[in-house]
Design an enzyme around this catalytic site. Structure first.
Site, PDB file in Angstrom:
ATOM      1  N   TYR A 274      -3.287   4.435   9.514  1.00 52.93           N
ATOM      2  CA  TYR A 274      -2.646   3.228   8.835  1.00 52.93           C
ATOM      3  C   TYR A 274      -1.842   2.682  10.082  1.00 52.93           C
ATOM      4  O   TYR A 274      -1.238   1.571   9.668  1.00 52.93           O
ATOM      5  CB  TYR A 274      -2.261   3.601   7.471  1.00 52.93           C
ATOM      6  CG  TYR A 274      -1.924   2.312   6.653  1.00 52.93           C
ATOM      7  CD1 TYR A 274      -3.148   1.562   6.068  1.00 52.93           C
ATOM      8  CD2 TYR A 274      -0.788   1.756   6.374  1.00 52.93           C
ATOM      9  CE1 TYR A 274      -2.935   0.269   5.563  1.00 52.93           C
ATOM     10  CE2 TYR A 274      -0.633   0.532   5.742  1.00 52.93           C
ATOM     11  CZ  TYR A 274      -1.968   0.047   4.882  1.00 52.93           C
ATOM     12  OH  TYR A 274      -1.846  -1.238   4.189  1.00 52.93           O
TER      13      TYR A 274
ATOM     14  N   TYR B  59       0.831  -1.100  -0.045  1.00 50.37           N
ATOM     15  CA  TYR B  59      -0.103   0.022   0.053  1.00 50.37           C
ATOM     16  C   TYR B  59       0.921   1.439  -0.034  1.00 50.37           C
ATOM     17  O   TYR B  59       1.989   1.266   0.594  1.00 50.37           O
ATOM     18  CB  TYR B  59      -1.031  -0.033   1.221  1.00 50.37           C
ATOM     19  CG  TYR B  59      -1.853   1.218   1.249  1.00 50.37           C
ATOM     20  CD1 TYR B  59      -2.716   1.324   0.103  1.00 50.37           C
ATOM     21  CD2 TYR B  59      -2.006   2.028   2.149  1.00 50.37           C
ATOM     22  CE1 TYR B  59      -3.502   2.651   0.302  1.00 50.37           C
ATOM     23  CE2 TYR B  59      -2.759   3.063   2.272  1.00 50.37           C
ATOM     24  CZ  TYR B  59      -3.686   3.271   1.147  1.00 50.37           C
ATOM     25  OH  TYR B  59      -4.458   4.282   1.134  1.00 50.37           O
TER      26      TYR B  59
END
Length: 285
Positions: A160, A150
């Site tokens: 995140y 990602y």
């Protein structure tokens, strides 16, 4: 519609859990393109998930394994070669989990034991997988290995958390191991940096629904779906990409190259009230 891109090839797909999983979609597409495969996930995931249904549909064996265990990985590769009748041509690493994210620990208040687990499960397992395969000579020359990553490996994304560190390590492993495996056996190793995707794991990230919407507004082509990611993986497993290795390949509708889009700018003035504490301070973690 199949194009026989993987006709006669053998593969292992790690991480299929349910129909929302990218790994699930990859397994389906690989078989559609002519491959024979085995599936692997943790024993708990196999018991609680829907992997058995996928194995029945695709007529393939499920080999339970903890991807952080070298012994378990050795069994996966040995059993897969036995079941499939030869060395492996492609492998998908679709494995990631953060206890800190699950426990809602912010990045400036991480539990370090949980961080160790995040890195081991989400990144070091990739090194263990590659090292195990290489020692067993389990992957055919000109084989292809893909791990899902990602863009948070390069840029900071709210919520995140320590998964960003894990993805950065994952991509580094792909480059370092890609050089060795490429020189010695022509095996190519790449990571695919996928759009935010509403998988079971992805949904656990704080604010994932808003991140999904933001990325979709930012991307000229919109977010790439799990099905589209599976298509990209199939191309990377095929002989059409024999000279692509050690790359982090963005599959995100152009998101990674955009600074600010009109659609994203139009929503900017909605405010940050929902991210403030009782004293009116913004919570950045």
């Amino acid at each position: 519609m199949g194009y026989n891109l993987l006709k006669g090839k053998r593969g292992i797909v790690f991480g299929a859990l349910n129909e929302q999983s990218i790994a699930w979609k990859v397994a389906e597409r690989a078989v559609e393109e002519g491959a024979t495969i085995t599936l692997s996930n943790t024993p708990v995931a196999v018991r609680m998930g829907q992997v058995s249904a996928l194995s029945e549909k695709l007529n393939c064996e499920v080999i339970p394994a903890d991807a952080t265990s070298v012994e378990d990985l050795e069994n996966v590769f040995k059993r897969s070669m036995e079941v499939l009748g030869g060395k492996i041509d492609f492998v998908l690493h679709s494995i990631g989990m953060s206890p800190n994210v699950r426990k809602k620990r912010t990045y400036d208040d991480l539990d370090y034991d949980m961080l160790d687990k995040t890195l081991d499960i989400s990144a070091i397992s990739f090194h263990k997988m590659l090292q195990t395969a290489k020692k067993l000579e389990a992957i055919n020359d000109y084989g292809s290995v893909i791990a899902l990553s990602y863009v948070a490996a390069q840029r900071t994304f709210y919520g995140y958390n320590d998964m960003a560190d894990a993805k950065a390590l994952l991509e580094s492993i792909a480059r370092s191991f890609g050089y060795i495996y490429g020189r010695e056996h022509n095996v190519r190793i790449n990571t695919i940096s996928q759009s935010p995707t509403m998988t079971t794991a992805g949904s656990g990230v704080k604010g994932m629904d808003k991140l999904f919407d933001f990325a979709n507004r930012m991307s000229p082509l919109g977010n790439a779906s799990a099905d589209e990611c599976a298509d990209y993986c199939i191309v990377m497993f095929s002989d059409l990409t024999r000279k692509v290795t050690m790359q982090n390949l963005y599959h995100d509708g152009g998101f990674s190259s955009v600074g600010m889009s009109l659609r994203a700018m139009a929503t900017y003035e909605k405010g940050l009230d929902e991210y403030k504490d009782a004293n009116g301070n913004i919570i950045y973690g």
